[in-house]
Every structure is written in C-alpha cells, then in structure tokens.
Design a protein around this motif. Structure first.
Motif, short mmCIF file in Angstrom:
data_model
loop_
_atom_site.label_atom_id
_atom_site.label_comp_id
_atom_site.label_asym_id
_atom_site.label_seq_id
_atom_site.Cartn_x
_atom_site.Cartn_y
_atom_site.Cartn_z
N HIS A 148 68.52 110.11 63.22
CA HIS A 148 69.34 110.52 64.37
C HIS A 148 68.72 111.72 65.08
CE1 HIS A 148 72.89 111.48 66.78
NE2 HIS A 148 72.82 112.72 66.31
N ALA A 149 68.18 112.64 64.32
CA ALA A 149 67.64 113.87 64.90
C ALA A 149 66.37 113.62 65.72
CB ALA A 149 67.34 114.88 63.80
N VAL A 150 65.69 112.50 65.49
CA VAL A 150 64.45 112.22 66.23
C VAL A 150 64.64 111.07 67.23
CG1 VAL A 150 62.99 113.08 64.37
CG2 VAL A 150 63.57 110.63 64.45
N THR A 151 65.90 110.73 67.49
CA THR A 151 66.18 109.64 68.42
C THR A 151 66.54 110.18 69.79
OG1 THR A 151 66.99 108.21 66.62
CG2 THR A 151 67.63 107.62 68.86
N LEU A 152 65.91 109.60 70.81
CA LEU A 152 66.25 109.92 72.20
C LEU A 152 67.19 108.84 72.70
CD1 LEU A 152 62.79 110.99 73.67
CD2 LEU A 152 64.66 112.46 72.92
N TYR A 153 68.47 109.17 72.85
CA TYR A 153 69.45 108.22 73.32
C TYR A 153 69.44 108.17 74.85
CZ TYR A 153 71.07 108.37 68.51
OH TYR A 153 71.13 108.28 67.13
N ASN A 154 70.06 107.12 75.38
CA ASN A 154 70.07 106.89 76.83
C ASN A 154 68.64 106.82 77.40
OD1 ASN A 154 72.98 106.92 77.28
ND2 ASN A 154 72.86 109.10 76.78
N THR A 155 67.72 106.42 76.54
CA THR A 155 66.30 106.41 76.92
C THR A 155 65.69 105.05 76.63
OG1 THR A 155 66.10 108.77 76.41
CG2 THR A 155 64.06 107.51 76.58
N ARG A 156 65.18 104.42 77.65
CA ARG A 156 64.55 103.12 77.44
C ARG A 156 63.05 103.25 77.69
NH1 ARG A 156 66.56 100.28 82.90
NH2 ARG A 156 64.58 100.22 84.01
N VAL A 157 62.31 102.40 77.01
CA VAL A 157 60.85 102.36 77.17
C VAL A 157 60.52 101.41 78.31
CG1 VAL A 157 58.68 101.67 76.10
CG2 VAL A 157 60.37 102.97 74.79
N GLU A 158 59.82 101.94 79.31
CA GLU A 158 59.40 101.15 80.46
C GLU A 158 58.08 100.46 80.21
OE1 GLU A 158 61.20 101.11 83.57
OE2 GLU A 158 62.73 101.95 82.28
N GLU A 159 57.22 101.09 79.42
CA GLU A 159 55.87 100.55 79.22
C GLU A 159 55.28 101.11 77.94
OE1 GLU A 159 53.15 100.04 82.69
OE2 GLU A 159 51.90 101.49 81.60
N ALA A 160 54.57 100.26 77.21
CA ALA A 160 53.80 100.68 76.03
C ALA A 160 52.47 99.94 76.08
CB ALA A 160 54.56 100.36 74.75
N VAL A 161 51.40 100.68 76.32
CA VAL A 161 50.08 100.08 76.52
C VAL A 161 49.05 100.84 75.70
CG1 VAL A 161 48.29 99.55 78.21
CG2 VAL A 161 50.69 99.35 78.86
N LYS A 162 48.17 100.10 75.03
CA LYS A 162 47.11 100.73 74.24
C LYS A 162 45.97 101.17 75.17
CE LYS A 162 45.31 101.83 70.20
NZ LYS A 162 45.09 100.84 69.13
N ASN A 163 45.55 102.40 75.02
CA ASN A 163 44.41 102.93 75.77
C ASN A 163 43.15 102.66 74.97
OD1 ASN A 163 42.35 104.59 76.85
ND2 ASN A 163 43.86 106.00 77.70
N PRO A 164 42.28 101.76 75.42
CA PRO A 164 41.10 101.41 74.62
C PRO A 164 40.11 102.54 74.46
CG PRO A 164 40.97 100.44 76.81
CD PRO A 164 42.33 101.05 76.70
N GLU A 165 40.15 103.50 75.35
CA GLU A 165 39.20 104.61 75.29
C GLU A 165 39.59 105.65 74.25
OE1 GLU A 165 38.63 106.26 79.13
OE2 GLU A 165 37.86 104.40 80.01
N THR A 166 40.89 105.95 74.18
CA THR A 166 41.35 106.98 73.24
C THR A 166 41.86 106.39 71.93
OG1 THR A 166 43.60 106.96 74.13
CG2 THR A 166 42.00 108.45 75.17
N GLY A 167 42.16 105.08 71.93
CA GLY A 167 42.71 104.46 70.74
C GLY A 167 44.15 104.81 70.49
N THR A 168 44.82 105.34 71.52
CA THR A 168 46.23 105.71 71.38
C THR A 168 47.10 104.85 72.27
OG1 THR A 168 46.00 107.43 73.07
CG2 THR A 168 45.69 108.09 70.76
N TRP A 169 48.40 104.88 71.99
CA TRP A 169 49.37 104.14 72.78
C TRP A 169 49.98 105.06 73.83
CZ3 TRP A 169 50.58 98.98 72.72
CH2 TRP A 169 50.01 98.23 71.69
N GLN A 170 49.96 104.58 75.07
CA GLN A 170 50.56 105.31 76.17
C GLN A 170 51.95 104.72 76.42
OE1 GLN A 170 48.53 107.97 77.29
NE2 GLN A 170 47.42 107.13 75.52
N VAL A 171 52.96 105.53 76.25
CA VAL A 171 54.35 105.07 76.36
C VAL A 171 55.02 105.80 77.52
CG1 VAL A 171 56.60 104.99 75.22
CG2 VAL A 171 54.52 104.48 73.92
N LYS A 172 55.68 105.03 78.38
CA LYS A 172 56.44 105.61 79.48
C LYS A 172 57.93 105.38 79.20
CE LYS A 172 52.89 104.72 83.01
NZ LYS A 172 52.59 106.15 83.29
#
Length: 529
Positions: A148-172
């Motif tokens: 519960h303490a690490v949950t962002l409520y009223n928040t939806r994920v618009e996009e989750a895309v892997k960045n091939p250059e950094t190897g990380t996930w970019q989340v909007k």
C-alpha cells in the motif's frame, strides 16, 4: 536471460495479482512502484454502483470496436466520441472505468484455497464471503506487506516501452487529482499530473475483466441502437431488482451468465440462457427454476411499426413493455416478449500501454515470436509458463491463467517472478523457452483453453517449483527453497474438487465444473472473477 541486475520494478494494477507481486518484490528488497488507476486496491472485488461506458449504439461499434478506432478508445476499450462535450463524470469514467463487481457477488473458490501465502484469512472466515470481505482481505494484504505504501492510486499507466539503448523500461503515468473533496467534482476541479519513469523491469498485473467482448450477432447492434438501455454487457449488471417481473435473455453460459441467472431467480419472470455448447459453458442443471437453456443465436429482429418510429435514433418504451422484436435461435425457435438482453460473453484481453506488442489486426494464427496480443484479444502470446515474456523476461505477467484458484495461483506466480529477478532462480535459455512454447502451441488449444489450468493447476505448480528450486537442493541453500502452497491448501483443494464433482450431471460434456461450480449446500454466493 535477465542480463543486467534488476533493482526497480513497476507493477501495473493493484488487484490481487498486483498486490501479491508488490509484496513478494518488497520481500526481496526491490524498489517497487505499483500503479493503480482506481482509488483503492481490490481490483474486480471493488464494488462501484456506477456503470461503465457501453459501446456506442451504432452497428459499427456494437459489437466490439474495430481496430480503425483504436486511437479513439478510452481506457475501457470503447471509442469516446464526446471529446468536446465531456462532463466531469465522463472524465472520471475514462480514467478509471468501474469494474464488473455486482452487489451480490461472492467467491466460488472456497477461502481456504483462495489466499496468499503471506496472509491468512481471519480465523472463522466462512468458505464463501461477500465482495466487501474479499476487497478488505486484498487491502489488508497490501497494508501488512508494505505494498500500500508504494502504490500510486488514481494513477494509470499510459505507456510502457523498453528502451533498447539503455536496457530500461520507460513508463508514462497519469494521475488524477480532485481540487476538492466533494463527492461530485466539477470539470474544473479535476486535474491530471503526467510523469515519466524509468524501471529495470515491468510486471503486468492488470487482470482480465476490463474490456467487454460483444459478439457479432446479426441485428444485435440495431437492438442496441434503438433501445440502448435494454441491451447491456454483464460488466454493467449491478442489482437484480432492476429486472423485476421481466423476461431476460442472457447471451453466454459461463460463470457470469450463471451468476446473473441465479440472482434473477426470485426477481425476473423468466430468464433464457443461450449456449453454443462450448466446453467451458456451465451445465444447464445448475440453472435456477425460472431459467431455461436455449441453443445458439441466429439473429435479433425488430418488428416494424410497433411502438417506435423507424427513423428515430433511439426508440422509447414504457418500462413494463417488452422490446418489439424477436430472437431467432439455431434450432428454429423464435422468442418474443423479451424485456432485456444481457451480453455475458466475456472480455477482451488487452494491454494498450504495451506499445508495439499488441495488434488489433494481426490474426491469432499469424502471431510471431514477438507479439503479445493479437486480434483475437484472448491469447497472451510468447510467455514462458504464462509468466515471462520470452524475448525479454524483464517484462512479466501475473494473473494470465484462467479457471484456477486465482488468489493462490497469482500469489504463486508473483513469488516466482520475485525470485527470478532476485537471482534465486534462473530461467532456461531463450531457445529452450521458445521450444517449450512452440510445443505447447502445437497441441492446438484455442482461446481461453490455451491458458486454462482447470485440469492441471497442481502439476503446473509442481513443475515450476522443481525448476525454481533446482539450484537450491543442497546445504544451507535448502532454506531458500520456494515452498509454494502448504499442505492445508492441498487438502482444501482436493475437498473442493470432490465437492464440485458431486454437482456435475453424469452425462455432462462440459469440463469447467470441477473448478468453477459455486453452488454448495444451497449457498447463493456469486462467482469468483
């Protein structure tokens, strides 16, 4: 396969899958953010008396919307054409559409086999409880594990895309905020905060029950267009009292349809339940006394010149009047005097935030080695054990299987993901996972059957436990072994299956009852979602 160390993980959804995922990740020391578009944890067990947006009453949008309208969809999957005249309620519904929970919903899987390994039910909890108690259990699990303490409520994920250059996930993400605490906010009192995030991994725990599936039946769109309030998807069913003394036609014969029929037993005058005879349809012997099983549908037809103007966009009927039309069945029978149609044909699986991994047009037969969702909107492709995305296991899914003891199964999957990401278990090579997946596809299971654990939940867990614990067999490492469900769970599960079997008619051809039946000793609880 997971090359760089994983430290941060995004979890999408705070139902039982997301809360379990967050809990097990936190136990392994990860940095975790859980994104939940609703204002509380609970997923499908959160009751909201509001109903979500139905597909627009147009033959081009009812049945389910075509791919050409993808960019216009709101988050419930239906096109939104009121962009210029939106009310505050429209905005709220677009951001977080209500789920399918209805007032009388209860679990069908007994509570002893419907629990997380991290939290037992309170002592004395009955086998079948209300949605309020189940929602409270999920929220207690979230609080006690730190999720519960690490949950962002009223928040939806618009996009989750892997960045091939950094190897990380970019989340909007997009967070909704009210400028006041009034129950009914005005449009000017609603604001949004957009944020970009970077994570090492993403877990999708968004569930199944968001976007209704509406079948393409001739004439159904016309009925919906002329009498929009008389045709609804089961996701918007809330109270049986709304159907008092009516004749109701249910499309589909799965769990939701049976639940609604049972709820209407003492309210509706007559309920018809249409079944095409699918393997996962529940047996007609479970229907209540005022319900009748009828075969599949040919068409819906409207009568001409009976109570409405053909040129009108929407017809108007007296509340007690039936729809002026007929329903034609595959056995030649024609039904009339129907007041309400409830489409209980299931849901589409969709992850619109996974840009590039979902297609509205690619046929399921043409799925390649990268795609996750094809046009069938049912099979989640290219997953190892229905969990890890084979091309890149830093993307994982918790909650994909159908016809299973959901809470226990999804808790199990969540712990597996946390252990793999923590380095306590090692995934097979990509080629081995691809080979196993190809062999699974070659068996020919289609649709929900591809993800069904109705006949092999225990063997599924046993097989994964053997793999996960493979390198922890000796010495002090044995203490780190994953235990999975306990002996009490196994005993309860066997008792549940045996009790279920006694409800199945000996001549039944269906296969779902041993895991989905819910009528025990007269209990009138609803079905697990």
């Amino acid at each position: 396969m997971v090359h760089k160390p994983i430290k941060s993980v995004a979890v999408i959804g705070a139902g039982i899958s997301g809360v379990s995922a967050g809990a097990h990740l936190l136990r392994q020391g990860f940095e975790v953010v859980v994104f939940e578009r609703s204002d509380v944890a609970g997923g499908v067990w959160k009751f909201d008396p509001r109903t979500g947006r139905e597909p627009e009453s147009s033959p081009t949008l009812y049945p389910s919307p075509p791919s050409s309208l993808k960019t216009q969809k709101s988050t419930d999957g239906f096109p939104n054409h009121r962009q210029h005249n939106k009310t505050a309620e429209d905005v709220l519904l677009d951001h977080a559409p209500p789920g399918p929970c209805y007032a009388g919903l209860r679990n069908n899987i007994p509570t002893p086999v419907m629990r997380s390994t991290l939290l037992r039910w309170p002592k004395g909890t009955p086998d079948h409880v209300t949605h309020n108690e189940i929602e409270s259990y999920i929220q207690a699990l979230a609080r006690e594990t730190g999720t519960h303490a690490v949950t962002l409520y009223n928040t939806r994920v618009e996009e989750a895309v892997k960045n091939p250059e950094t190897g990380t996930w970019q989340v909007k993400s997009r967070t909704l905020a009210h400028k006041s605490e009034k129950e009914e906010a005005s449009l000017g009192e609603i604001s949004f905060h957009d944020k970009d995030w970077t994570f090492d991994a993403v877990i999708v725990a968004a569930g199944h029950y968001h976007v209704p599936l509406v079948p393409a039946i001739p004439g159904l769109a016309e009925w919906k267009r002329k009498f929009p309030s008389r045709v609804m998807h089961s996701k918007n069913y809330r109270f049986p009292e709304a159907f008092k003394d009516q004749n109701v036609f249910l499309i589909g014969a799965g769990v939701s349809s049976l639940d609604i029929a049972k709820e209407l037993e003492h309210t509706a005058h007559k309920t018809y339940q249409s079944s095409r005879g699918g393997l996962f349809d529940l047996d007609k012997a479970l229907l209540p006394s005022n319900s009748e099983r009828v075969p599949g549908l040919l068409a819906f037809k409207l009568d001409e010149g009976k109570g409405f103007d053909e040129e009108e966009e929407h017809g108007s009927l007296d509340n007690t009047a039936p729809i002026p039309g007929t329903i034609h069945l595959t056995d030649g029978r024609v039904l009339s005097n129907i007041h309400q149609v409830i489409v209980a044909s299931g849901y589409q699986t969709t992850y619109p935030f996974l840009k590039g991994l979902e297609s509205d047009t690619l046929p399921v037969e043409e799925a390649d080695g990268e795609i996750v969702i094809t046009a069938d909107k049912c099979v989640t492709h290219n997953l190892h054990k229905d969990i890890f995305y084979i091309p890149d296991p830093t993307l994982a899914f918790v909650g994909v299987p159908y016809y299973t003891s959901t809470f226990s199964m999804f808790d199990f999957q969540a712990e597996v993901v946390a252990r793999v990401y923590a380095g306590l278990a090692k995934l097979p090579s990509r080629s081995d996972m691809e080979g196993e997946y190809a062999a699974r596809k070659a068996k020919g299971d289609k649709g929900k059957a591809f993800h069904s654990l109705i006949r092999n939940q225990v063997s599924y867990m046993d097989e994964i436990l053997e793999w996960v614990n493979e390198d922890l067999k000796e010495g002090a490492n044995q203490e780190k072994r994953m235990k999975g469900v306990d002996e009490e769970w196994y005993r309860g599960y066997e008792q549940f299956k045996e009790k279920s079997r006694r409800l199945i008619p000996v001549d039944s051809s269906q296969i779902q009852q041993p895991i989905a039946s819910r009528y025990y000793d007269g209990d009138e609880g609803g079905a697990q979602k």
